[in-house]
Motif scaffolding. Structure first.
Motif, PDB file in Angstrom:
ATOM      1  N   ASN A 133      22.841  46.744  44.636  1.00 36.73           N
ATOM      2  CA  ASN A 133      21.374  46.771  43.645  1.00 36.73           C
ATOM      3  C   ASN A 133      21.780  48.190  43.021  1.00 36.73           C
ATOM      4  OD1 ASN A 133      19.008  47.188  42.628  1.00 36.73           O
ATOM      5  ND2 ASN A 133      18.205  45.583  44.041  1.00 36.73           N
ATOM      6  N   GLU A 134      21.954  48.322  41.772  1.00 31.65           N
ATOM      7  CA  GLU A 134      22.205  49.576  41.196  1.00 31.65           C
ATOM      8  C   GLU A 134      21.098  50.535  41.171  1.00 31.65           C
ATOM      9  OE1 GLU A 134      21.171  50.978  37.999  1.00 31.65           O
ATOM     10  OE2 GLU A 134      19.739  49.281  37.692  1.00 31.65           O
ATOM     11  N   LYS A 135      19.807  49.938  41.394  1.00 30.75           N
ATOM     12  CA  LYS A 135      18.676  50.857  41.444  1.00 30.75           C
ATOM     13  C   LYS A 135      18.577  51.704  42.644  1.00 30.75           C
ATOM     14  CE  LYS A 135      15.769  47.731  38.992  1.00 30.75           C
ATOM     15  NZ  LYS A 135      14.324  47.125  38.785  1.00 30.75           N
ATOM     16  N   SER A 136      19.451  51.359  43.836  1.00 34.75           N
ATOM     17  CA  SER A 136      19.540  52.069  44.941  1.00 34.75           C
ATOM     18  C   SER A 136      20.157  53.341  44.631  1.00 34.75           C
ATOM     19  CB  SER A 136      20.357  51.443  45.898  1.00 34.75           C
ATOM     20  OG  SER A 136      21.692  51.424  45.357  1.00 34.75           O
ATOM     21  N   SER A 137      20.909  53.780  43.427  1.00 37.86           N
ATOM     22  CA  SER A 137      21.652  54.810  43.308  1.00 37.86           C
ATOM     23  C   SER A 137      21.365  55.333  41.917  1.00 37.86           C
ATOM     24  CB  SER A 137      23.184  54.300  43.259  1.00 37.86           C
ATOM     25  OG  SER A 137      23.483  53.998  44.781  1.00 37.86           O
ATOM     26  N   GLY A 138      22.234  56.396  41.474  1.00 35.69           N
ATOM     27  CA  GLY A 138      22.042  56.871  40.306  1.00 35.69           C
ATOM     28  C   GLY A 138      23.059  57.864  39.914  1.00 35.69           C
ATOM     29  N   ASP A 176      11.406  56.316  43.368  1.00 36.63           N
ATOM     30  CA  ASP A 176      10.149  55.357  42.410  1.00 36.63           C
ATOM     31  C   ASP A 176      10.782  54.080  42.562  1.00 36.63           C
ATOM     32  OD1 ASP A 176       8.938  57.714  42.260  1.00 36.63           O
ATOM     33  OD2 ASP A 176       9.111  58.111  40.272  1.00 36.63           O
ATOM     34  N   ASN A 177      12.312  53.735  42.321  1.00 34.83           N
ATOM     35  CA  ASN A 177      12.608  52.554  42.203  1.00 34.83           C
ATOM     36  C   ASN A 177      13.117  51.693  43.590  1.00 34.83           C
ATOM     37  OD1 ASN A 177      12.729  51.767  39.426  1.00 34.83           O
ATOM     38  ND2 ASN A 177      13.631  53.803  39.137  1.00 34.83           N
ATOM     39  N   GLY A 178      13.082  52.586  44.616  1.00 35.48           N
ATOM     40  CA  GLY A 178      13.268  51.815  45.889  1.00 35.48           C
ATOM     41  C   GLY A 178      14.527  52.320  46.539  1.00 35.48           C
ATOM     42  N   GLY A 179      15.140  53.275  45.950  1.00 32.94           N
ATOM     43  CA  GLY A 179      16.522  53.660  46.408  1.00 32.94           C
ATOM     44  C   GLY A 179      16.153  54.871  47.329  1.00 32.94           C
ATOM     45  N   LYS A 180      17.272  54.818  48.292  1.00 39.19           N
ATOM     46  CA  LYS A 180      17.446  55.678  49.390  1.00 39.19           C
ATOM     47  C   LYS A 180      18.932  56.517  49.277  1.00 39.19           C
ATOM     48  CE  LYS A 180      13.851  53.729  52.130  1.00 39.19           C
ATOM     49  NZ  LYS A 180      13.496  53.290  53.562  1.00 39.19           N
ATOM     50  N   PRO A 181      19.184  57.243  48.329  1.00 41.29           N
ATOM     51  CA  PRO A 181      20.625  57.754  48.328  1.00 41.29           C
ATOM     52  C   PRO A 181      20.981  58.501  49.635  1.00 41.29           C
ATOM     53  CG  PRO A 181      19.607  58.103  46.087  1.00 41.29           C
ATOM     54  CD  PRO A 181      18.594  57.612  47.273  1.00 41.29           C
ATOM     55  N   ASP A 193      25.571  52.303  51.421  1.00 36.45           N
ATOM     56  CA  ASP A 193      25.588  50.863  51.856  1.00 36.45           C
ATOM     57  C   ASP A 193      25.248  49.839  50.920  1.00 36.45           C
ATOM     58  OD1 ASP A 193      25.743  52.195  54.384  1.00 36.45           O
ATOM     59  OD2 ASP A 193      24.040  52.085  55.042  1.00 36.45           O
ATOM     60  N   MET A 194      25.106  50.221  49.614  1.00 37.11           N
ATOM     61  CA  MET A 194      24.504  49.308  48.665  1.00 37.11           C
ATOM     62  C   MET A 194      25.889  49.264  47.682  1.00 37.11           C
ATOM     63  SD  MET A 194      21.772  48.336  49.571  1.00 37.11           S
ATOM     64  CE  MET A 194      20.998  47.432  48.153  1.00 37.11           C
ATOM     65  N   TRP A 195      26.879  49.717  48.139  1.00 41.58           N
ATOM     66  CA  TRP A 195      28.055  49.505  47.445  1.00 41.58           C
ATOM     67  C   TRP A 195      29.265  49.092  48.375  1.00 41.58           C
ATOM     68  CZ3 TRP A 195      28.143  50.132  42.181  1.00 41.58           C
ATOM     69  CH2 TRP A 195      27.138  51.102  41.555  1.00 41.58           C
ATOM     70  N   ALA A 196      30.329  47.929  47.785  1.00 37.52           N
ATOM     71  CA  ALA A 196      31.186  47.612  48.677  1.00 37.52           C
ATOM     72  C   ALA A 196      32.482  47.340  47.891  1.00 37.52           C
ATOM     73  CB  ALA A 196      30.840  46.247  49.396  1.00 37.52           C
ATOM     74  N   TYR A 197      33.671  47.549  48.614  1.00 35.04           N
ATOM     75  CA  TYR A 197      35.047  47.364  48.203  1.00 35.04           C
ATOM     76  C   TYR A 197      35.417  46.005  48.644  1.00 35.04           C
ATOM     77  CZ  TYR A 197      40.169  47.324  48.417  1.00 35.04           C
ATOM     78  OH  TYR A 197      41.455  47.251  48.248  1.00 35.04           O
ATOM     79  N   ALA A 198      35.660  44.952  47.813  1.00 36.84           N
ATOM     80  CA  ALA A 198      35.813  43.567  48.198  1.00 36.84           C
ATOM     81  C   ALA A 198      37.185  43.039  47.771  1.00 36.84           C
ATOM     82  CB  ALA A 198      34.722  42.844  47.562  1.00 36.84           C
TER      83      ALA A 198
END
Length: 323
Positions: A310-315, A203-208, A272-277
């Motif tokens: 974008n934290e809304k991608s995940s849960g 509902d928030n646009g995420g695709k886990p 893909d919406m998280w990264a180690y930097a």
């Protein structure tokens, strides 16, 4: 039966060589599935920043006149600037000159062997930190170490948590932490809890793409009703009782056990919406320390943060029983 008289045996011998295998056996796990799965980028400052963008809500009233020349501008939605702090983590082996000089079993060079072990340990520390430190970002000072905000500090929108005192971070910006429910309000991991979070993500646009969980939750996951009953392959003489892929109403997710995250959590991540930097030149950097006596020391160091694109991608599903 008795030993022959005057027979010289191993019980009396003093010149027999020891029998020490030239192999060393290690079973401690080194798999770091979240660290491995998320994207890799680079930080160029201690405060690593990025932006997120939202779209205006979909409208059902967007009907315009033919020939209309009154083109009023639609309101712009500005991007949101976010950031995380680079944390320094390190391991330092020290070996005496004598230990370095003697003959070893199972390794040629003691310092190289210790550096390898400490590198593995550092990778495990990073996995545990980014998935379950439950810490807000800390800018640091001369007497305070900098800290990154881990995943638990970012995930706010798509969650399912226990009652009582359980609470999400106050803001999805890395400045707060999760408040865990008391033991009395922890729940068993069920398929309905997972479905609830997956619906919120959609509902928030995420695709886990992945589910990460400890061993106890992984076994509970393999018993979900969607699994049916264990499959028996009589020809191959094996029983399949595990589930590694979950096909939800909104797509497939891979279920991965993780020994270093908190046992009370299940992370539902779009990797893909998280990264180690890491900072350039500071990713598993190894260098010798100044010699201060009859020993040598070497440091393996990482200066790094994570990017929550974008934290809304995940849960996440939190406050679960783990025994």
């Amino acid at each position: 039966m008795t030993m022959a008289t005057s027979a010289f045996s191993t019980f009396a011998a003093t010149g027999n060589r020891e029998d020490l295998s030239n192999r060393i056996y290690r079973i401690d796990p080194t798999e770091t599935p979240v660290f491995t799965a998320i994207e890799k980028t680079k930080a160029t400052a201690v405060n690593h920043e990025w932006q997120t963008q939202a779209l205006a809500a979909a409208s059902t009233s967007n009907a315009q006149l033919e020939g209309d020349d009154n083109y009023a501008a639609d309101a712009a939605t500005p991007s949101v600037r976010l950031g995380n702090i680079c944390q320094i983590s390190r391991k330092t082996p020290r070996v005496t000159g004598t230990q370095q000089a003697v003959k070893h079993a199972g390794r040629d060079d003691e310092m190289d062997f210790q550096k390898m072990l400490k590198g593995m340990e550092l990778r495990r520390d990073i996995e545990a930190t980014i998935t379950g430190a439950n810490q807000a970002k800390v800018s640091g000072a001369t007497t305070t170490a900098r800290k990154l905000a881990d995943m638990l500090s970012w995930i706010k929108t798509n969650t399912d948590k226990g009652g009582g005192t359980g609470a999400d971070p106050t803001a999805a910006d890395g400045t707060g932490t999760r408040v865990d429910s008391a033991a009395a309000n922890q729940r068993s991991f069920t398929e309905n809890l997972l479905k609830n979070v997956l619906k919120k993500c959609y509902d928030n646009g995420g695709k886990p793409t992945n589910l990460f969980m400890g061993s106890f939750q992984k076994q509970a996951f393999s018993l979900f009703t969607g699994r049916g009953t264990p499959m028996e392959d009589q020809a191959g003489k094996k029983i399949t009782a595990a589930v590694d892929v979950y096909e939800s109403d909104f797509g497939k997710l891979k279920a991965v056990p993780d020994l270093f995250m908190r046992t009370r959590d299940v992370l539902v991540l779009h990797t893909d919406m998280w990264a180690y930097a890491p900072l350039p030149g500071r990713n598993f950097l190894s260098y010798p320390l100044a010699k201060t006596g009859d020993s040598d020391a070497n440091t393996i160091l990482c200066e790094y943060t994570i990017e929550a694109r974008n934290e809304k991608s995940s849960g996440g599903i939190f406050d679960l029983t783990s025994s």
